[in-house]
Design a protein around this motif. Sequence first.
Motif, mmCIF file in Angstrom:
data_model
loop_
_atom_site.group_PDB
_atom_site.id
_atom_site.type_symbol
_atom_site.label_atom_id
_atom_site.label_comp_id
_atom_site.label_asym_id
_atom_site.label_seq_id
_atom_site.Cartn_x
_atom_site.Cartn_y
_atom_site.Cartn_z
ATOM 1 N N GLU A 1 0.819 -1.208 0.000
ATOM 2 C CA GLU A 1 0.000 0.000 0.000
ATOM 3 C C GLU A 1 0.857 1.264 0.000
ATOM 4 N N LEU A 2 1.920 1.273 0.782
ATOM 5 C CA LEU A 2 2.792 2.442 0.840
ATOM 6 C C LEU A 2 3.458 2.689 -0.511
ATOM 7 N N GLU A 3 3.926 1.631 -1.146
ATOM 8 C CA GLU A 3 4.552 1.765 -2.452
ATOM 9 C C GLU A 3 3.565 2.296 -3.483
ATOM 10 N N ALA A 4 2.321 1.807 -3.428
ATOM 11 C CA ALA A 4 1.297 2.265 -4.368
ATOM 12 C C ALA A 4 0.989 3.747 -4.157
ATOM 13 N N PHE A 5 0.921 4.180 -2.895
ATOM 14 C CA PHE A 5 0.629 5.577 -2.607
ATOM 15 C C PHE A 5 1.767 6.487 -3.073
ATOM 16 N N ILE A 6 2.994 6.073 -2.818
ATOM 17 C CA ILE A 6 4.148 6.860 -3.260
ATOM 18 C C ILE A 6 4.175 6.936 -4.790
ATOM 19 N N ALA A 7 3.874 5.834 -5.462
ATOM 20 C CA ALA A 7 3.855 5.821 -6.920
ATOM 21 C C ALA A 7 2.753 6.734 -7.450
ATOM 22 N N PHE A 8 1.580 6.719 -6.809
ATOM 23 C CA PHE A 8 0.484 7.595 -7.215
ATOM 24 C C PHE A 8 0.891 9.056 -7.100
ATOM 25 N N LEU A 9 1.512 9.421 -5.987
ATOM 26 C CA LEU A 9 1.943 10.804 -5.801
ATOM 27 C C LEU A 9 3.040 11.188 -6.801
ATOM 28 N N GLY A 10 3.944 10.258 -7.099
ATOM 29 C CA GLY A 10 4.983 10.532 -8.091
ATOM 30 C C GLY A 10 4.391 10.790 -9.468
ATOM 31 N N GLY A 11 3.411 9.984 -9.842
ATOM 32 C CA GLY A 11 2.741 10.190 -11.124
ATOM 33 C C GLY A 11 1.975 11.494 -11.166
ATOM 34 N N LEU A 12 1.342 11.834 -10.045
ATOM 35 C CA LEU A 12 0.609 13.088 -9.951
ATOM 36 C C LEU A 12 1.551 14.285 -10.068
#
Length: 70
Positions: free
Chosen positions: A7-18
């Motif tokens: 979950e943490l990796e997915a959230f960090i990836a989402f923010l990076g893409g944003l």
Amino acid sequence: MARRGGELEAFIAFLGGLLAAGLAALTMAGVGLAARPTPALRTAAMVTLGAIWLTVTTTVYLRLKPRIRP
């Protein structure tokens, strides 16, 4: 204790893409102020932003995802 789920990796990836899509949008807005974009160019810009967001999010997530070791 090993952490599972990603979950943490997915959230960090989402923010990076944003963040990447936001920076690209700001750049496109600056270019749009200098030259008047046509409706077709605006559509192409939206598709490009979506592609940037998806590509960066996927790339960051796959880089952060822990590798399973035997």
